[in-house]
Design a protein around this motif. Structure first.
Motif, PDB file in Angstrom:
ATOM      1  N   ASN A   1      25.405 -51.303 -29.208  1.00  0.00           N
ATOM      2  CA  ASN A   1      24.546 -50.248 -28.668  1.00  0.00           C
ATOM      3  C   ASN A   1      26.428 -49.522 -28.017  1.00  0.00           C
ATOM      4  N   HIS A   2      27.223 -48.993 -29.210  1.00  0.00           N
ATOM      5  CA  HIS A   2      28.146 -48.134 -29.266  1.00  0.00           C
ATOM      6  C   HIS A   2      27.503 -47.932 -30.410  1.00  0.00           C
ATOM      7  N   PRO A   3      26.661 -46.345 -30.995  1.00  0.00           N
ATOM      8  CA  PRO A   3      27.040 -45.369 -31.191  1.00  0.00           C
ATOM      9  C   PRO A   3      28.057 -44.963 -31.572  1.00  0.00           C
ATOM     10  N   GLU A   4      28.821 -44.225 -30.519  1.00  0.00           N
ATOM     11  CA  GLU A   4      29.743 -43.337 -30.772  1.00  0.00           C
ATOM     12  C   GLU A   4      31.087 -43.379 -31.526  1.00  0.00           C
TER      13      GLU A   4
ATOM     14  N   LYS B   1      31.926 -59.939 -24.728  1.00  0.00           N
ATOM     15  CA  LYS B   1      30.435 -60.109 -24.965  1.00  0.00           C
ATOM     16  C   LYS B   1      30.122 -58.680 -25.633  1.00  0.00           C
ATOM     17  N   ASP B   2      29.594 -57.957 -25.190  1.00  0.00           N
ATOM     18  CA  ASP B   2      29.422 -56.406 -25.270  1.00  0.00           C
ATOM     19  C   ASP B   2      29.815 -55.912 -26.700  1.00  0.00           C
ATOM     20  N   TYR B   3      30.915 -55.462 -27.340  1.00  0.00           N
ATOM     21  CA  TYR B   3      32.105 -55.095 -28.044  1.00  0.00           C
ATOM     22  C   TYR B   3      31.852 -56.202 -29.069  1.00  0.00           C
ATOM     23  N   ARG B   4      32.016 -57.579 -28.746  1.00  0.00           N
ATOM     24  CA  ARG B   4      31.839 -58.885 -29.654  1.00  0.00           C
ATOM     25  C   ARG B   4      30.020 -58.617 -30.656  1.00  0.00           C
ATOM     26  N   ASP B   5      29.436 -58.908 -29.518  1.00  0.00           N
ATOM     27  CA  ASP B   5      27.606 -58.320 -30.894  1.00  0.00           C
ATOM     28  C   ASP B   5      27.956 -57.034 -31.604  1.00  0.00           C
ATOM     29  N   ALA B   6      28.218 -55.798 -30.826  1.00  0.00           N
ATOM     30  CA  ALA B   6      28.748 -54.565 -32.197  1.00  0.00           C
ATOM     31  C   ALA B   6      29.417 -54.515 -32.605  1.00  0.00           C
ATOM     32  N   TYR B   7      30.569 -55.197 -32.853  1.00  0.00           N
ATOM     33  CA  TYR B   7      30.909 -55.858 -33.764  1.00  0.00           C
ATOM     34  C   TYR B   7      30.447 -56.369 -34.979  1.00  0.00           C
ATOM     35  N   ARG B   8      29.781 -57.703 -34.721  1.00  0.00           N
ATOM     36  CA  ARG B   8      28.890 -58.363 -35.622  1.00  0.00           C
ATOM     37  C   ARG B   8      28.117 -57.507 -36.851  1.00  0.00           C
ATOM     38  N   LEU B   9      27.261 -56.394 -35.402  1.00  0.00           N
ATOM     39  CA  LEU B   9      26.332 -56.000 -35.617  1.00  0.00           C
ATOM     40  C   LEU B   9      26.173 -54.640 -36.715  1.00  0.00           C
ATOM     41  N   ARG B  10      27.553 -54.589 -36.097  1.00  0.00           N
ATOM     42  CA  ARG B  10      28.205 -53.165 -37.382  1.00  0.00           C
ATOM     43  C   ARG B  10      28.527 -53.883 -39.046  1.00  0.00           C
TER      44      ARG B  10
ATOM     45  N   LYS C   1      36.404 -53.908 -33.397  1.00  0.00           N
ATOM     46  CA  LYS C   1      37.579 -54.730 -33.500  1.00  0.00           C
ATOM     47  C   LYS C   1      38.476 -54.183 -32.837  1.00  0.00           C
ATOM     48  N   VAL C   2      38.531 -53.118 -31.949  1.00  0.00           N
ATOM     49  CA  VAL C   2      40.185 -52.857 -31.434  1.00  0.00           C
ATOM     50  C   VAL C   2      39.764 -53.852 -29.789  1.00  0.00           C
ATOM     51  N   LEU C   3      38.729 -52.792 -29.287  1.00  0.00           N
ATOM     52  CA  LEU C   3      38.226 -53.250 -28.469  1.00  0.00           C
ATOM     53  C   LEU C   3      38.014 -54.699 -27.641  1.00  0.00           C
ATOM     54  N   ARG C   4      37.027 -54.842 -28.669  1.00  0.00           N
ATOM     55  CA  ARG C   4      36.783 -56.657 -28.463  1.00  0.00           C
ATOM     56  C   ARG C   4      38.365 -57.346 -27.920  1.00  0.00           C
TER      57      ARG C   4
END
Length: 241
Positions: free
Chosen positions: A151-154, A132-141, A162-165
């Motif tokens: 939450n993952h500016p690195e 869920k964390d990487y899915r939301d981060a990818y959507r925001l990106r 997307k790969v991590l999701r």
């Protein structure tokens, strides 16, 4: 002299009559009990009544004994332990993991069951949170709005998110798969070992190899295996031309 003789005769007659009276009394005393035992006399009726009463008491005793034996047999039948059922073991493990192992009295397996299922549950929750964390981060990106921050500016490349999701989504599926396998293995283990509880594990295992005739025509080698103590089960194998 004549008077003395007469007196002696009278004395002798008196003594004789007295003796006869005593003897007659004794004979009457001996004959009287025999007369009381004649057919139709009261003592005979009393003896018959006593026999009837004894027979009635004996029938009551026999009836009570049979009733008591029936009650005891029913009590033994009720107190007899129920046979070990593999179906119950499977049902108990399906309703609550480890309950079938408890029904089989293999209590040491219960911690193993819950350790396996607990591990699968832990990785399921962990993978779900990361997914869920990487899915939301990818959507925001990739939403096209520069004001939204994830939450993952690195990770500057959205493809990395997307790969991590996808990676955690795959691990999430594996966690569910292993949980289902562990749950099913818990049911299979309870069922199999419930069957083995009634299996005759006898030490009487013999193997004998000897030449034999196959169909009384061909010479070959026969193997005779006997398994079991009281109930022997023999398996024969033959090899030849």
């Amino acid at each position: 002299m004549a008077n003395k003789a007469g007196r002696s005769f009278l004395l002798f007659r008196s003594i004789s009559l007295l003796l006869l009276a005593i003897m007659a009394t004794g004979v009457y005393a001996q004959v009287q009990p025999r007369d009381t035992l004649r057919p139709g006399a009261k003592p005979v009726d009393t003896l018959a009544k006593k026999n009837a009463v004894m027979a009635k008491d004996t029938s009551h005793i026999a009836r009570d004994t049979s009733h008591k034996a029936l009650v005891d047999s029913n009590r033994i039948r009720v107190n007899a332990p129920a046979p070990h059922s593999p179906r119950k073991a499977a049902l108990y493990s399906a309703v609550l993991p480890g309950l079938g192992q408890a029904y089989n009295r293999e209590y040491w397996k219960i911690p193993l069951v819950y350790a396996a299922l607990g591990t699968c549950t832990y990785f399921f929750i962990w993978n779900m949170n990361n997914y869920k964390d990487y899915r939301d981060a990818y959507r925001l990106r990739v939403d096209g709005n520069p004001d939204t921050k994830d939450n993952h500016p690195e990770y500057t490349n959205p493809e990395s998110l997307k790969v991590l999701r996808d990676y955690y989504r795959q691990n999430l599926d594996y966690s569910v798969l292993f949980f289902v396998l562990g749950y099913g293995l818990n049911i299979v283990d309870a069922t199999v070992f419930a069957h083995l509880r009634s299996f005759d594990m006898s030490n009487d295992l013999t193997l004998r190899v000897s030449p034999t005739l196959i169909n009384n025509r061909t010479l070959g080698i026969g193997i005779n295996i006997s398994v079991g103590g009281k109930k022997n089960r023999k398996n024969n194998w033959f090899a030849g031309r």
